[in-house]
Design a protein around this motif. Sequence first.
Motif, mmCIF file in Angstrom:
data_model
loop_
_atom_site.group_PDB
_atom_site.id
_atom_site.type_symbol
_atom_site.label_atom_id
_atom_site.label_comp_id
_atom_site.label_asym_id
_atom_site.label_seq_id
_atom_site.Cartn_x
_atom_site.Cartn_y
_atom_site.Cartn_z
ATOM 1 N N VAL A 148 -16.109 36.191 26.622
ATOM 2 C CA VAL A 148 -15.691 35.938 27.073
ATOM 3 C C VAL A 148 -15.088 37.352 27.242
ATOM 4 N N GLN A 149 -15.046 37.912 29.109
ATOM 5 C CA GLN A 149 -14.126 38.753 29.650
ATOM 6 C C GLN A 149 -13.740 38.402 30.838
ATOM 7 N N VAL A 150 -13.069 38.386 31.478
ATOM 8 C CA VAL A 150 -12.042 37.168 32.520
ATOM 9 C C VAL A 150 -11.244 38.648 33.369
ATOM 10 N N GLY A 151 -11.426 38.633 34.535
ATOM 11 C CA GLY A 151 -10.619 39.728 35.578
ATOM 12 C C GLY A 151 -11.123 39.394 37.435
ATOM 13 N N ILE A 164 -16.929 27.912 34.131
ATOM 14 C CA ILE A 164 -16.742 29.646 34.283
ATOM 15 C C ILE A 164 -15.209 29.261 35.292
ATOM 16 N N ARG A 165 -14.828 28.505 36.353
ATOM 17 C CA ARG A 165 -14.397 28.439 37.305
ATOM 18 C C ARG A 165 -12.742 28.212 36.306
ATOM 19 N N ALA A 166 -13.492 28.138 35.632
ATOM 20 C CA ALA A 166 -11.598 27.735 34.648
ATOM 21 C C ALA A 166 -11.238 27.817 34.069
ATOM 22 N N ILE A 167 -12.138 28.886 33.298
ATOM 23 C CA ILE A 167 -11.424 29.810 32.396
ATOM 24 C C ILE A 167 -11.097 31.063 33.715
ATOM 25 N N ALA A 168 -11.828 31.521 34.376
ATOM 26 C CA ALA A 168 -11.294 32.646 35.704
ATOM 27 C C ALA A 168 -9.665 32.632 36.474
ATOM 28 N N ASN A 169 -9.573 31.348 36.483
ATOM 29 C CA ASN A 169 -8.513 30.692 36.627
ATOM 30 C C ASN A 169 -7.423 29.916 36.246
ATOM 31 N N LYS A 170 -7.315 30.423 34.377
ATOM 32 C CA LYS A 170 -6.260 30.374 32.803
ATOM 33 C C LYS A 170 -5.204 31.721 33.562
ATOM 34 N N ASN A 171 -4.852 31.533 33.095
ATOM 35 C CA ASN A 171 -3.495 32.583 32.995
ATOM 36 C C ASN A 171 -3.752 33.493 31.608
ATOM 37 N N GLU A 184 -29.407 38.019 20.581
ATOM 38 C CA GLU A 184 -29.070 36.976 20.813
ATOM 39 C C GLU A 184 -28.907 36.855 22.494
ATOM 40 N N GLY A 185 -29.440 38.281 23.615
ATOM 41 C CA GLY A 185 -29.889 37.661 25.047
ATOM 42 C C GLY A 185 -28.657 38.518 25.661
ATOM 43 N N GLY A 186 -28.645 39.078 26.365
ATOM 44 C CA GLY A 186 -27.994 39.521 27.658
ATOM 45 C C GLY A 186 -26.382 39.131 27.778
ATOM 46 N N SER A 187 -25.765 39.647 29.188
ATOM 47 C CA SER A 187 -24.172 39.799 29.238
ATOM 48 C C SER A 187 -24.713 39.158 31.022
ATOM 49 N N HIS A 188 -24.325 38.218 31.557
ATOM 50 C CA HIS A 188 -23.773 37.519 32.598
ATOM 51 C C HIS A 188 -22.583 37.690 33.176
ATOM 52 N N LEU A 189 -22.704 38.661 34.391
ATOM 53 C CA LEU A 189 -21.473 38.825 34.978
ATOM 54 C C LEU A 189 -21.421 37.124 37.105
ATOM 55 N N PHE A 190 -20.659 37.111 36.889
ATOM 56 C CA PHE A 190 -20.273 35.717 37.685
ATOM 57 C C PHE A 190 -19.042 36.352 38.859
ATOM 58 N N VAL A 191 -19.793 36.588 39.839
ATOM 59 C CA VAL A 191 -18.517 36.829 40.539
ATOM 60 C C VAL A 191 -18.029 36.623 41.729
ATOM 61 N N PHE A 232 -13.470 37.462 38.568
ATOM 62 C CA PHE A 232 -14.857 37.550 37.670
ATOM 63 C C PHE A 232 -15.234 37.059 36.052
ATOM 64 N N VAL A 233 -15.578 36.929 35.871
ATOM 65 C CA VAL A 233 -16.204 36.470 34.435
ATOM 66 C C VAL A 233 -17.428 37.259 34.064
ATOM 67 N N ILE A 234 -18.170 37.180 33.159
ATOM 68 C CA ILE A 234 -18.599 38.312 31.796
ATOM 69 C C ILE A 234 -18.908 37.673 30.817
ATOM 70 N N THR A 235 -19.861 36.578 30.815
ATOM 71 C CA THR A 235 -20.493 36.261 29.553
ATOM 72 C C THR A 235 -21.323 36.834 28.550
ATOM 73 N N TYR A 236 -20.688 36.662 27.119
ATOM 74 C CA TYR A 236 -21.440 37.674 26.593
ATOM 75 C C TYR A 236 -21.320 37.119 25.201
ATOM 76 N N PHE A 237 -22.402 37.236 23.954
ATOM 77 C CA PHE A 237 -22.832 36.362 22.847
ATOM 78 C C PHE A 237 -21.198 36.609 21.963
ATOM 79 N N GLY A 238 -20.772 35.021 22.356
ATOM 80 C CA GLY A 238 -19.313 35.446 21.438
ATOM 81 C C GLY A 238 -18.019 35.261 22.090
#
Length: 310
Positions: A57-60, A217-224, A36-43, A49-55
């Motif tokens: 996201v990881q936020v931190g 990406i910016r919205a999900i990174a700032n969620k509680n 399905e493709g690779g993941s991407h890291l948004f710093v 940061f947000v890592i997107t992957y198939f199915g």
Amino acid sequence: MKRILVFVIICMMNKGMAQNKEDIVGLYALGSHSPEGGSHLFVLENGKFVITYFGGVQVGSWRIDRDHTFLFTPNTKKNEFELYGRYNKNIKDSLKISFMGFEESRSFVSLKKSKDDHYVMKQVFNDEANCFGYPYVETFKKNTDMISFMAINEGINTTIIDFNIKGLNDFIVYFFTRENETYPFYAMLKENKLYIDENEYSGKRPLPTEGEDIEFIRAIANKNTSETVLLYNPSYNHFKEDINANHIFDKGKQAYIDLEFYKEGNENRIDDEAFFDMSIIYKYELCTGSYIKSDNFKIEDKPIFQVNCK
């Protein structure tokens, strides 16, 4: 003279840290063997940061650890269970619970009249359950002001969380299994190449400046980490958009209504398309829980949901 020297040193340190922080900000393709493709890291610039992957996201959050090395710490849930509730005038002396994430591990629910009663635990899914189909909603007879949840983790003392539910009768509960918990990791940046291990790197690209993707990406990174309010339709489908864009609050229904698409009685639909009907949305508020350690419980033999492939 000493004060001037200290001031200069501090300024140089801040400048160096700011430069380091500016260097890491960007977009990195992490790669994957998945079809399905690779993941991407948004710093991001704000330490998120947000890592997107198939199915999913990881936020931190990230910070400078030492020269050229950065520590990335994923957000984790404080509690294994989170309960959200509302009052549903249509179910009166009953109590409804929609179970989210309980297929991941052995987990249990108990409804008891008071905190002094023994826990009678109902396992949510049978052992070795498979072939899931959502949502999973069960109606109970309401004779309690307390709902309790627990998970049995091998080698760990059993912990139960009690929720006071007085005045509420319609619930959504999330179970966040510790088995899938993510952990911090380090990355090194050299010459605009980000190394998560010593053999593989990802070249830095600038963050997008506009578009729906970077806005998301910016919205999900700032969620509680834990939201205090969730929005769901009557079929327990999560509404994730701006509720004020097309809906207005109806006091009589205690719900948000999309006047363009809502028809009287939509909340009672049971057809196949009801799950996707977002014309009426209910607000569920986060309930407060308290943890106790206890071995004073009994497990019933029959699970709430028996799920097996045919």
